[in-house]
Structure formats: structure tokens, C-alpha cells
Design an enzyme around this catalytic site. Sequence first.
Site, PDB file in Angstrom:
ATOM      1  N   LYS A  95     -45.429 -10.096 -34.398  1.00 10.94           N
ATOM      2  CA  LYS A  95     -44.603  -8.918 -34.077  1.00 10.94           C
ATOM      3  C   LYS A  95     -43.508  -9.300 -33.092  1.00 10.94           C
ATOM      4  O   LYS A  95     -42.342  -8.901 -33.232  1.00 10.94           O
ATOM      5  CB  LYS A  95     -45.459  -7.825 -33.417  1.00 10.94           C
ATOM      6  CG  LYS A  95     -46.408  -7.089 -34.303  1.00 10.94           C
ATOM      7  CD  LYS A  95     -47.021  -5.936 -33.468  1.00 10.94           C
ATOM      8  CE  LYS A  95     -48.317  -5.444 -34.037  1.00 10.94           C
ATOM      9  NZ  LYS A  95     -48.999  -4.463 -33.192  1.00 10.94           N
ATOM     10  N   HIS A 145     -62.547  -7.152 -65.494  1.00 10.40           N
ATOM     11  CA  HIS A 145     -61.607  -7.709 -66.467  1.00 10.40           C
ATOM     12  C   HIS A 145     -60.500  -8.508 -65.783  1.00 10.40           C
ATOM     13  O   HIS A 145     -59.479  -8.798 -66.394  1.00 10.40           O
ATOM     14  CB  HIS A 145     -61.028  -6.569 -67.318  1.00 10.40           C
ATOM     15  CG  HIS A 145     -62.109  -5.814 -68.038  1.00 10.40           C
ATOM     16  ND1 HIS A 145     -62.537  -6.158 -69.299  1.00 10.40           N
ATOM     17  CD2 HIS A 145     -62.887  -4.783 -67.636  1.00 10.40           C
ATOM     18  CE1 HIS A 145     -63.529  -5.346 -69.661  1.00 10.40           C
ATOM     19  NE2 HIS A 145     -63.758  -4.506 -68.666  1.00 10.40           N
ATOM     20  N   GLU A 184     -60.054  -7.383 -38.766  1.00 12.24           N
ATOM     21  CA  GLU A 184     -59.336  -7.240 -37.493  1.00 12.24           C
ATOM     22  C   GLU A 184     -60.330  -7.250 -36.332  1.00 12.24           C
ATOM     23  O   GLU A 184     -60.000  -7.652 -35.222  1.00 12.24           O
ATOM     24  CB  GLU A 184     -58.483  -5.958 -37.477  1.00 12.24           C
ATOM     25  CG  GLU A 184     -57.362  -6.018 -36.450  1.00 12.24           C
ATOM     26  CD  GLU A 184     -56.393  -4.841 -36.520  1.00 12.24           C
ATOM     27  OE1 GLU A 184     -56.789  -3.712 -36.194  1.00 12.24           O
ATOM     28  OE2 GLU A 184     -55.221  -5.048 -36.892  1.00 12.24           O
TER      29      GLU A 184
HETATM   30  O1  F6P Z   1     -50.880  -4.338 -35.304  1.00 15.12           O
HETATM   31  C1  F6P Z   1     -52.185  -3.940 -35.493  1.00 15.12           C
HETATM   32  C2  F6P Z   1     -52.406  -2.515 -35.090  1.00 15.12           C
HETATM   33  O2  F6P Z   1     -52.313  -2.389 -33.706  1.00 15.12           O
HETATM   34  C3  F6P Z   1     -53.735  -1.984 -35.594  1.00 15.12           C
HETATM   35  O3  F6P Z   1     -54.793  -2.331 -34.788  1.00 15.12           O
HETATM   36  C4  F6P Z   1     -53.438  -0.516 -35.631  1.00 15.12           C
HETATM   37  O4  F6P Z   1     -54.372   0.196 -36.420  1.00 15.12           O
HETATM   38  C5  F6P Z   1     -52.043  -0.519 -36.220  1.00 15.12           C
HETATM   39  O5  F6P Z   1     -51.430  -1.653 -35.672  1.00 15.12           O
HETATM   40  C6  F6P Z   1     -51.221   0.693 -35.935  1.00 15.12           C
HETATM   41  O6  F6P Z   1     -51.113   0.901 -34.558  1.00 15.12           O
HETATM   42  P1  F6P Z   1     -50.588   2.278 -33.981  1.00 15.12           P
HETATM   43  O7  F6P Z   1     -51.561   3.337 -34.382  1.00 15.12           O
HETATM   44  O8  F6P Z   1     -50.513   2.086 -32.503  1.00 15.12           O
HETATM   45  O9  F6P Z   1     -49.234   2.541 -34.590  1.00 15.12           O
END
Ligand code: F6P
Length: 506
Positions: A472, A363, A332
Site C-alpha cells: 500500500k 468440471h 490474513e
Molecule cells: O488491507 C487489509 C485491510 O486492512 C483488511 O484487514 C480490512 O478488512 C480491509 O483492509 C479494509 O479495511 P477498512 O475497513 O479499514 O477499509
Amino acid sequence: MWNEQDWRALAEHARRCRQRPIAALIAAEPERNAAFARRLGPLYCNFARQHVDAEALADMQQRLKDSGIQAQVRALFDGVRINRSEDRAVLHTALRSDLGSSPEARAAHAAAQAALETIDGLVIRLKVQGITDILSVGIGGSDLGPRLVLNALTEFGNGGFNVHFLSSADGMYLDRYMGALNPEKTAVLLVSKSFGTQETLINGAALKAWVGDSERVFAITANGKRAAAFDVPPHNILPIWDWVGGRFSVWSAVAFPVVLGLGKPVFREFLRGAASMDAHFLEAPIEDNLVHWQALMSVWNRNAMGYGTQGIIPYDERLELLPAHLQQVIMESLGKSVTIDGADCMQATSPVLMGASGNPSQHSFFQYLQQGIGTVPLDILGVVQSGHCQPTNHHFILANLLAQAESLANGQPSDDPQRRYPGNRPSTVMLLDELSPYALGMLLALYEHSVFVQSQIWGINAFDQWGVELGKNIATGLMPFVEGEQTDLSDIDPVTRELLGVMRRS
Ligand code: F6P
């Protein structure tokens, strides 16, 4: 950021190194074991089986120095706003050490200390309430780090609570937890820096209704307003801050489940271990700095040798979640194709990170590592003192660790091509004296800092993650179609439309 001259020099070194396999490099450099190994406290790292010679290494170290890395490291610790695309400082180091010299860094450290103190009061309240089980709901950095630490350090403490983790929005696990736990004796922790992550909010909404009392719902977040709007009582909200990236947040109140599961002393030792790596990173000369060694080997493998995959193989089941945590920390952070200024990267950046605990993996996918077409450089981790009472088991594990690293590097000739081991497959062996909270803190901080150094070499921002947003957003737009509230599919992508149709007909 390294320039064209740096990359040309690296390619030159690679041409030379390729002419001699790893075993020949080791034979030609009698001092290699000493020259290519470093120790910091309980962590020993041996880089002798990397496919790089002393000349290339020394040149890379010099280039790293000349590129101004030491000033960049100082800027990180001092809270300069190096996360430019989000205009934020990056101060996860302030959660565990007090090495920043700016007022911002000192204020961050003080805030982190205060939040840690707040945790004590919450632990007492949970005990008074008769809570037995904790369900920690979060995803990505709000899940992977605490889950790893709790799993790795179970034997080191008992905080008095049974801790469970829920990450995916898949309702099956939600159902299982709601079936297995007693809502009157369970507290729900909603761990979300943004408090806008749909997975956490969907699970959280169901669990809030299930426990039936918001006094048993807690939030760990940088967005207290959203948590309050979700009916989390203000005295149940623990802060984190915009200067802590999610994947770097295991040192913050995001680790509240760790404190509840293992107790505060374990967590403090974990922080102390990370702090010692911080000091080492900041102060040790490049030639003796474990972080710079680790980062340079990664860049060497990715850019000089052209390997697109990197493996993390812990020979200790307690570290079985380490590859998943490091996948997020590395991929990331470094999975970028433009520089911090928006130009195309001159070089390949993050490798694909894969891995699993070593003994079972032998394995399954080790066939590929030994005889597959692609070379996957490995970080092979071992723990010298087992912490358990089964010496034969432990000796077997250590023997296998040694054997795999050796056979991958040296290979074995055979007249039968099926039984030939090509060898020349690089690895770093990292040995911890024991898997203590302190040592684990050091190890995780080492990888975090290595990611930072790699990002500086490539000129990319390691602290944003815009690549996760598009999917998203599309999912949010598709929800009404999946739920059947919207039926006009004419503006939908044709393949998605077809798939929606299949879902509806099934
Ligand atoms: O979608 C990625 C992300 O933003 C990560 O960087 C982060 O760790 C995760 O989602 C959870 O985000 P949050 O802590 O804001 O729920």
C-alpha cells in the site's frame, strides 16, 4: 503455544498414520464414524476421512488442553488485549453474545446493541427518502462477509432495498454502477473501519459527487472524524470499534447492507447462530468441541502431514462466496512467519486456502484433487434441506458431494496408470440441516474460532495484518509517477522503472 516436544509427538503420530491409508484406518476402527463425528444444532461434522488415527487425535486433544487453551479462550471473550502488536482487545464475540465476564467485554456488548438499534432509525429514513438502491462500498472485511451473507440468505427475507457491492478501485465497475443506478434513488454506504482505505475513498469520492447530496452518503467506521472530514453527516455515521478486526466484523454495523437487503430479523438470527457457537466454544469439553476438532484437523494436515493447501468446497451455490471470505479470515489471520514475541515460527502456519462451489468445480479443478501430485485436504460442505423446489437437482448435488468425498478417500486401482485413482485424500464433510441464517452464523463463527485456536497452537497473533502495509505504501509513493506528475524516475526500482516506461509508451 506448542513446544518442541509437542511437535515431535505429532511427527511420531504422523509416521504411524502414514503407514495405513485412510480407508484402512476406517476399516480398522469400527466405531470411527461415531467417534469422529460431532453435531451442534443444525451442523453435523464428520472427520472420519481425515488421515489421523484415534491415538493421535486423543494425544492432540490432551496437548491442547495442557497448553492452556481454555484460559486463552476465556481471555479472548473477556477482552484481554491479545492483539499485542496493535495493543487492542479482540471482542468480535461481544457483537453477538454476552459471554465476556469483564467490564470491557460487557461495555462492548452494550455498545454493539446500541448500534444495532440506531440502524432501525436509518432504515426508516432511507425509506422515507424514497431510496430504492444501496451501493455498499468497502473492501476486504468491509465487503466479503456482508456480500457472502446477503448472497447466501436471499430467500430468507426482504428488507425493501436492492443492495449492490463495490469493492475494487477498478473504475469499470464504478462506471457500470453509475450507468445503471439512479443517483437520486441510491444511497452510498462507505464501509471502512479505518476510513483510510484508498480503494474505498477513491470510489467514495466519485460516488459522493455522483449522488450529489451528502444526506445520501453513510459511513460505517471506527474513525468518525475522518468520515466527518469526508462530509458524511454525523447522523449518517454508524460506529464500529478498534476491538473488531475487519475480517471479523460481519456481526457489526458493517452488515448494514445485509439488514437493508434482508431485514433485521434475518440478521438477528444470524447473530443468534454465532452466539450459540460462542457458547459451545467456551463451554464444551475439548473432545466434544467442534471448534477444537476443526482446528486440530487443520494443524494436523498442515504440520503433521505437511499439506500446504486447504480446500473449502461448498456443495451449495448460495455459499459460493464462502471460500473468498474464509481466505481472508484464515490467510490474513494465520499468514504469519513470526510468533507474537517476534521469534521465527517453529512450524509452518497458514495453508494456502483455495475453493469454489463443488458442482462446477468438479468440471474444472477436481482433476487435480483426484490425480494431481499434491494432496489438498478438503472441507466439503452440504445442505440437507435444499430450500428450493427442485428435488432431482438437489439429490444430484448430494450424490455428487458423497461421491467426491468417497472417491478422494478410497481411490480406485487400475492396470492403466491414466485411469488409476490414488485415493487417500482427506476430507471433512460438514452438513447443515438447512442453510438458515442461524446455521450460517454458526458456521462462520466456527471458522473464526478455529483460526484463533490454531494461532494459539502456533503462538502467532491472528489479529494483526502488517503484511498488507508495504505494498500500500509503495503504491501511494508511485501514484505521482503513474499520473505523470513526477517524471524523474532515477530513484525508482529498476524493474518498476521499466514497467512504468512501458505503461507510458502504451
Ligand atoms: O488491507 C487489509 C485491510 O486492512 C483488511 O484487514 C480490512 O478488512 C480491509 O483492509 C479494509 O479495511 P477498512 O475497513 O479499514 O477499509
